[in-house]
Design a protein around this motif. Structure first.
Motif, short mmCIF file in Angstrom:
data_model
loop_
_atom_site.label_atom_id
_atom_site.label_comp_id
_atom_site.label_asym_id
_atom_site.label_seq_id
_atom_site.Cartn_x
_atom_site.Cartn_y
_atom_site.Cartn_z
N LYS A 1 0.83 -1.21 0.00
CA LYS A 1 0.00 0.00 0.00
C LYS A 1 0.86 1.25 0.00
O LYS A 1 0.57 2.21 -0.72
CB LYS A 1 -0.93 0.00 1.21
CG LYS A 1 -2.09 -0.96 1.09
CD LYS A 1 -2.97 -0.90 2.33
CE LYS A 1 -4.12 -1.88 2.24
NZ LYS A 1 -4.97 -1.85 3.46
N LYS A 2 1.93 1.24 0.80
CA LYS A 2 2.83 2.40 0.84
C LYS A 2 3.51 2.59 -0.51
O LYS A 2 3.67 3.72 -1.00
CB LYS A 2 3.88 2.24 1.94
CG LYS A 2 3.32 2.46 3.32
CD LYS A 2 4.39 2.34 4.39
CE LYS A 2 3.78 2.53 5.76
NZ LYS A 2 4.78 2.41 6.83
N GLU A 3 3.92 1.48 -1.11
CA GLU A 3 4.56 1.57 -2.43
C GLU A 3 3.57 2.12 -3.46
O GLU A 3 3.94 2.94 -4.29
CB GLU A 3 5.08 0.20 -2.86
CG GLU A 3 5.88 0.24 -4.15
CD GLU A 3 6.46 -1.12 -4.51
OE1 GLU A 3 6.93 -1.24 -5.65
OE2 GLU A 3 6.45 -2.03 -3.67
N ILE A 4 2.33 1.67 -3.40
CA ILE A 4 1.30 2.17 -4.32
C ILE A 4 1.09 3.67 -4.11
O ILE A 4 1.00 4.43 -5.07
CB ILE A 4 -0.02 1.39 -4.13
CG1 ILE A 4 0.13 -0.02 -4.70
CG2 ILE A 4 -1.19 2.10 -4.82
CD1 ILE A 4 -1.03 -0.93 -4.38
N GLU A 5 1.03 4.10 -2.85
CA GLU A 5 0.87 5.52 -2.56
C GLU A 5 2.05 6.32 -3.10
O GLU A 5 1.88 7.39 -3.69
CB GLU A 5 0.73 5.75 -1.05
CG GLU A 5 -0.59 5.28 -0.48
CD GLU A 5 -0.64 5.38 1.04
OE1 GLU A 5 0.35 5.84 1.66
OE2 GLU A 5 -1.67 5.00 1.61
N ASN A 6 3.27 5.78 -2.89
CA ASN A 6 4.47 6.46 -3.41
C ASN A 6 4.43 6.54 -4.94
O ASN A 6 4.77 7.58 -5.52
CB ASN A 6 5.74 5.75 -2.95
CG ASN A 6 6.00 5.92 -1.47
OD1 ASN A 6 5.51 6.86 -0.86
ND2 ASN A 6 6.76 5.01 -0.89
N LEU A 7 4.03 5.45 -5.56
CA LEU A 7 3.95 5.45 -7.02
C LEU A 7 2.87 6.42 -7.52
O LEU A 7 3.06 7.10 -8.54
CB LEU A 7 3.68 4.04 -7.55
CG LEU A 7 4.84 3.06 -7.45
CD1 LEU A 7 4.40 1.66 -7.87
CD2 LEU A 7 6.02 3.52 -8.28
N GLU A 8 1.74 6.48 -6.80
CA GLU A 8 0.70 7.44 -7.18
C GLU A 8 1.20 8.87 -7.05
O GLU A 8 0.95 9.71 -7.92
CB GLU A 8 -0.56 7.23 -6.33
CG GLU A 8 -1.35 6.00 -6.71
CD GLU A 8 -2.54 5.76 -5.79
OE1 GLU A 8 -2.63 6.39 -4.72
OE2 GLU A 8 -3.38 4.92 -6.17
N LEU A 9 1.92 9.15 -5.96
CA LEU A 9 2.50 10.49 -5.78
C LEU A 9 3.49 10.81 -6.89
O LEU A 9 3.49 11.91 -7.46
CB LEU A 9 3.17 10.62 -4.41
CG LEU A 9 2.24 10.70 -3.20
CD1 LEU A 9 3.06 10.67 -1.90
CD2 LEU A 9 1.40 11.96 -3.26
N LYS A 10 4.35 9.83 -7.19
CA LYS A 10 5.34 10.03 -8.24
C LYS A 10 4.66 10.23 -9.59
O LYS A 10 5.07 11.08 -10.38
CB LYS A 10 6.30 8.84 -8.30
CG LYS A 10 7.48 9.05 -9.21
CD LYS A 10 8.48 7.93 -9.08
CE LYS A 10 9.68 8.21 -9.96
NZ LYS A 10 10.70 7.17 -9.85
N THR A 11 3.60 9.45 -9.84
CA THR A 11 2.85 9.59 -11.08
C THR A 11 2.23 10.98 -11.18
O THR A 11 2.28 11.62 -12.24
CB THR A 11 1.74 8.51 -11.17
OG1 THR A 11 2.35 7.23 -11.09
CG2 THR A 11 0.96 8.63 -12.44
N GLN A 12 1.67 11.44 -10.08
CA GLN A 12 1.07 12.78 -10.06
C GLN A 12 2.14 13.86 -10.29
O GLN A 12 1.92 14.80 -11.04
CB GLN A 12 0.35 13.02 -8.72
CG GLN A 12 -0.43 14.31 -8.67
CD GLN A 12 -1.55 14.35 -9.68
OE1 GLN A 12 -2.18 13.35 -9.95
NE2 GLN A 12 -1.78 15.50 -10.25
N GLU A 13 3.29 13.69 -9.65
CA GLU A 13 4.39 14.64 -9.86
C GLU A 13 4.84 14.65 -11.31
O GLU A 13 5.07 15.71 -11.90
CB GLU A 13 5.57 14.29 -8.95
CG GLU A 13 5.34 14.57 -7.49
CD GLU A 13 6.48 14.07 -6.61
OE1 GLU A 13 7.46 13.53 -7.14
OE2 GLU A 13 6.35 14.22 -5.38
#
Length: 143
Positions: free
Chosen positions: A45-57
């Motif tokens: 879940k943390k990795e998914i959140e990080n990837l979502e943040l990175k994708t948004q960035e």
């Protein structure tokens, strides 16, 4: 009725031994697996959140780059348009100057031709005037 005797004590000891064995062989490994699974799910879940943040960035960065590129293209288009207008103005002025120059040359040629023809026309005009005068007065035709 319920009687308390040695079998109850044996059964209690067997129950405790069975509980100890089950705890060692089954409950602890299962609890460890459940804990590991929960940790793995939390890490996912943390990795998914990080990837979502990175994708948004990255999406924001892409939009920013695209916006900057559009601004740059608009500026470049305006610059090219201004260059074209300037070049067209220069070409127009050059053509206008050439036309003016050609007109002056033609005017000079016409003036030269007029100067060449003027004495001839002057003589012709004098001759015509003399002829008309003679015809009006009647000199020269009666003789």
């Amino acid at each position: 009725m319920l009687s308390i005797n040695a079998t109850l004590l044996v059964q209690l000891i067997q129950f405790l031994i069975l509980t100890f064995i089950l705890n060692r062989l089954m409950f602890r490994p299962i609890l460890k697996i459940i804990r590991d699974r929960s940790e793995h799910i939390d890490a996912g879940k943390k990795e998914i959140e990080n990837l979502e943040l990175k994708t948004q960035e990255l999406a924001n960065e892409y939009l920013s780059i695209e916006r900057d590129a559009r601004k740059q293209a608009h500026k470049e288009r305006a610059r090219v348009k201004m260059d074209a207008v300037t070049s067209a103005g220069e070409l127009y002025n050059a053509a206008k100057n050439k036309v003016t120059s050609m007109r002056q040359e033609i005017d000079m040629e016409v003036e030269q031709e007029v100067q060449k023809v003027r004495p001839f026309l002057q003589r012709e005009a004098e001759a015509l005037v003399d002829e008309i005068t003679e015809k009006m007065i009647g000199i020269g035709t009666e003789a």
